[in-house]
Design a protein around this motif. Sequence first.
Motif, PDB file in Angstrom:
ATOM      1  N   UNK A 255       1.851   4.691 -10.764  1.00 50.80           N
ATOM      2  CA  UNK A 255       2.707   5.864 -10.948  1.00 50.80           C
ATOM      3  C   UNK A 255       1.997   7.098 -10.413  1.00 50.80           C
ATOM      4  N   UNK A 256       2.769   8.102 -10.095  1.00 50.59           N
ATOM      5  CA  UNK A 256       2.204   9.365  -9.612  1.00 50.59           C
ATOM      6  C   UNK A 256       1.262   9.949 -10.666  1.00 50.59           C
ATOM      7  N   UNK A 257       1.652   9.832 -11.940  1.00 49.14           N
ATOM      8  CA  UNK A 257       0.822  10.362 -13.018  1.00 49.14           C
ATOM      9  C   UNK A 257      -0.522   9.634 -13.094  1.00 49.14           C
ATOM     10  N   UNK A 258      -0.510   8.310 -13.019  1.00 49.35           N
ATOM     11  CA  UNK A 258      -1.746   7.534 -13.114  1.00 49.35           C
ATOM     12  C   UNK A 258      -2.678   7.843 -11.947  1.00 49.35           C
ATOM     13  N   UNK A 259      -2.120   7.979 -10.747  1.00 55.38           N
ATOM     14  CA  UNK A 259      -2.941   8.278  -9.575  1.00 55.38           C
ATOM     15  C   UNK A 259      -3.528   9.676  -9.676  1.00 55.38           C
ATOM     16  N   UNK A 260      -2.753  10.620 -10.185  1.00 51.52           N
ATOM     17  CA  UNK A 260      -3.262  11.990 -10.356  1.00 51.52           C
ATOM     18  C   UNK A 260      -4.447  12.011 -11.313  1.00 51.52           C
ATOM     19  N   UNK A 261      -4.310  11.335 -12.448  1.00 51.86           N
ATOM     20  CA  UNK A 261      -5.395  11.311 -13.424  1.00 51.86           C
ATOM     21  C   UNK A 261      -6.635  10.633 -12.854  1.00 51.86           C
ATOM     22  N   UNK A 262      -6.422   9.518 -12.124  1.00 51.33           N
ATOM     23  CA  UNK A 262      -7.551   8.818 -11.524  1.00 51.33           C
ATOM     24  C   UNK A 262      -8.245   9.674 -10.464  1.00 51.33           C
ATOM     25  N   UNK A 263      -7.537  10.664  -9.924  1.00 51.03           N
ATOM     26  CA  UNK A 263      -8.086  11.547  -8.896  1.00 51.03           C
ATOM     27  C   UNK A 263      -8.669  12.820  -9.497  1.00 51.03           C
ATOM     28  N   UNK A 264      -8.711  12.891 -10.832  1.00 52.90           N
ATOM     29  CA  UNK A 264      -9.277  14.052 -11.500  1.00 52.90           C
ATOM     30  C   UNK A 264      -8.331  15.227 -11.599  1.00 52.90           C
ATOM     31  N   UNK A 265      -7.033  15.004 -11.388  1.00 56.81           N
ATOM     32  CA  UNK A 265      -6.041  16.076 -11.466  1.00 56.81           C
ATOM     33  C   UNK A 265      -5.268  15.988 -12.774  1.00 56.81           C
ATOM     34  N   UNK A 266      -4.850  17.125 -13.251  1.00 63.15           N
ATOM     35  CA  UNK A 266      -4.150  17.165 -14.533  1.00 63.15           C
ATOM     36  C   UNK A 266      -2.672  17.490 -14.343  1.00 63.15           C
TER      37      UNK A 266
ATOM     38  N   UNK B  46       0.829  -1.204   0.000  1.00 62.97           N
ATOM     39  CA  UNK B  46       0.000   0.000   0.000  1.00 62.97           C
ATOM     40  C   UNK B  46       0.866   1.258   0.000  1.00 62.97           C
ATOM     41  N   UNK B  47       0.370   2.294  -0.681  1.00 65.45           N
ATOM     42  CA  UNK B  47       1.042   3.590  -0.713  1.00 65.45           C
ATOM     43  C   UNK B  47      -0.031   4.674  -0.694  1.00 65.45           C
ATOM     44  N   UNK B  48       0.419   5.905  -0.601  1.00 61.68           N
ATOM     45  CA  UNK B  48      -0.518   7.031  -0.509  1.00 61.68           C
ATOM     46  C   UNK B  48       0.158   8.266  -1.081  1.00 61.68           C
ATOM     47  N   UNK B  49      -0.591   9.028  -1.862  1.00 61.51           N
ATOM     48  CA  UNK B  49      -0.046  10.247  -2.460  1.00 61.51           C
ATOM     49  C   UNK B  49      -0.904  11.436  -2.045  1.00 61.51           C
ATOM     50  N   UNK B  50      -0.250  12.437  -1.493  1.00 65.70           N
ATOM     51  CA  UNK B  50      -0.909  13.687  -1.148  1.00 65.70           C
ATOM     52  C   UNK B  50      -0.581  14.722  -2.220  1.00 65.70           C
ATOM     53  N   UNK B  51      -1.628  15.208  -2.907  1.00 66.70           N
ATOM     54  CA  UNK B  51      -1.453  16.277  -3.882  1.00 66.70           C
ATOM     55  C   UNK B  51      -1.720  17.583  -3.136  1.00 66.70           C
ATOM     56  N   UNK B  52      -0.664  18.139  -2.562  1.00 64.41           N
ATOM     57  CA  UNK B  52      -0.766  19.179  -1.546  1.00 64.41           C
ATOM     58  C   UNK B  52      -1.514  20.411  -2.019  1.00 64.41           C
ATOM     59  N   UNK B  53      -1.196  20.908  -3.212  1.00 67.47           N
ATOM     60  CA  UNK B  53      -1.816  22.146  -3.684  1.00 67.47           C
ATOM     61  C   UNK B  53      -3.304  21.977  -3.979  1.00 67.47           C
ATOM     62  N   UNK B  54      -3.729  20.745  -4.224  1.00 68.27           N
ATOM     63  CA  UNK B  54      -5.132  20.480  -4.561  1.00 68.27           C
ATOM     64  C   UNK B  54      -5.925  19.969  -3.374  1.00 68.27           C
ATOM     65  N   UNK B  55      -5.255  19.645  -2.286  1.00 68.64           N
ATOM     66  CA  UNK B  55      -5.938  19.118  -1.118  1.00 68.64           C
ATOM     67  C   UNK B  55      -6.505  17.739  -1.322  1.00 68.64           C
ATOM     68  N   UNK B  56      -5.911  16.959  -2.209  1.00 68.20           N
ATOM     69  CA  UNK B  56      -6.395  15.621  -2.522  1.00 68.20           C
ATOM     70  C   UNK B  56      -5.439  14.587  -1.945  1.00 68.20           C
ATOM     71  N   UNK B  57      -5.998  13.580  -1.293  1.00 69.35           N
ATOM     72  CA  UNK B  57      -5.219  12.455  -0.794  1.00 69.35           C
ATOM     73  C   UNK B  57      -5.736  11.195  -1.473  1.00 69.35           C
ATOM     74  N   UNK B  58      -4.817  10.404  -2.078  1.00 65.02           N
ATOM     75  CA  UNK B  58      -5.247   9.220  -2.821  1.00 65.02           C
ATOM     76  C   UNK B  58      -4.475   7.998  -2.354  1.00 65.02           C
ATOM     77  N   UNK B  59      -5.226   6.933  -2.071  1.00 61.76           N
ATOM     78  CA  UNK B  59      -4.608   5.647  -1.734  1.00 61.76           C
ATOM     79  C   UNK B  59      -4.277   4.907  -3.028  1.00 61.76           C
ATOM     80  N   UNK B  60      -3.188   4.155  -3.018  1.00 58.39           N
ATOM     81  CA  UNK B  60      -2.755   3.443  -4.219  1.00 58.39           C
ATOM     82  C   UNK B  60      -1.824   2.307  -3.797  1.00 58.39           C
ATOM     83  N   UNK B  61      -1.161   1.712  -4.758  1.00 59.40           N
ATOM     84  CA  UNK B  61      -0.132   0.716  -4.464  1.00 59.40           C
ATOM     85  C   UNK B  61       1.197   1.202  -5.010  1.00 59.40           C
ATOM     86  N   UNK B  62       2.283   0.504  -4.648  1.00 61.17           N
ATOM     87  CA  UNK B  62       3.614   0.933  -5.085  1.00 61.17           C
ATOM     88  C   UNK B  62       3.807   0.822  -6.595  1.00 61.17           C
TER      89      UNK B  62
END
Length: 361
Positions: free
Chosen positions: A295-306, A276-292
């Motif tokens: 990729x950061x890019x894939x998690x961002x897109x899945x979270x609606x971030x560009x 398990x891993x977790x990415x905090x997109x600080x400027x957007x206030x989004x926290x997303x759970x993921x696995x190792x």
Amino acid sequence: MGLQANFESLDETLAWKDDEMLECVSVVPEAPNTATFSFRAPSGAWFKYQPGQFLTLELPVPGGTVWRTYTISSSPSRPLSISVTVKAQADSIGTRWMLDNLRPGRMLKASGPAGLFTLPKRPNGKFLFISAGSGITPSLSMTQYLFDRGQSPDISFINCAKRPSEIIARRQLEGMAARVPGLKLNFVVEEDDPYQVWTGYRGQLNQIMLGLIAGDYLEREVYCCGPDPFMQAVRDMLNGLGFDMANYNQESFGAPVETAADAPEIDDVVPEETAAAEISFAASGVMAACTETDTVLAVAKASGLNIPSGCTFGICGTCKVKKTAGEVHMVHNGGISEEDVEAGYILACCSNPIGRVEVDI
């Protein structure tokens, strides 16, 4: 088969023992601050060793004797002499003494040969030799040995150098490659020599180059030698490409290994699908759970971030973002500079989060 059988059946009583000093018989310049020193046994003894093994020389430098270990660059298929190819670094003592003082006729005490970084007993497989700088020497010995067996070997040979003029034993290798179709040479340089044409690869060895050079790398036994950061980068590339690391062999030219107990443990970071891993997109206030393995890019897109992106393979650098906390495992293909990495930037397309990571998005 014949060469191996004949080599193993040579009379052991005629083999060189390291209680006999070696006589330097030739010095051949190879590149700037680099030369090959060849030795013979004054008694006429022949040399028995395995391609890839090393020799330790006792060097009478000013201020006291030093012992330096060098991989043997000659092949045991030519047992009447033995050679080492050495390159002096800015802080070299023993190697610098050799380049400045060791000449034909001088006698040196040596011990060995020794080392575990060698070919299989029956080397009939497909090989991928990867080296950097003077780490080419075991690959050179192995290639000459396989060439001397009389049948075309299956070798994909990669050597990385600062510039073309610093490629060691290039003519020797090209001479062999011109006679056997199974030896494929590839050189990667960081920069050109002034006023000289270079038509080969430039930059740092990466996954894309590896795929172009040896598309069947998954089927090959890999032998790698060079500085530790270089070998780490090669392992990261191979791990990322799904290579079976049971078929990977390495030896740092700075610390040849004599016994299995001396071998440093390789504990590479390899992202796991179940971790398990977790990415905090600080400027957007989004926290997303993921696995190792995400990729950061894939998690961002899945979270609606560009995050702007292009190649998605670590080449173009479009997806460069600032990492403000945590660790990622990044295997890129030249799209980011070392200075940017040191400053905390990552390429989102090829960065896997290890635990909790925060990025400035």
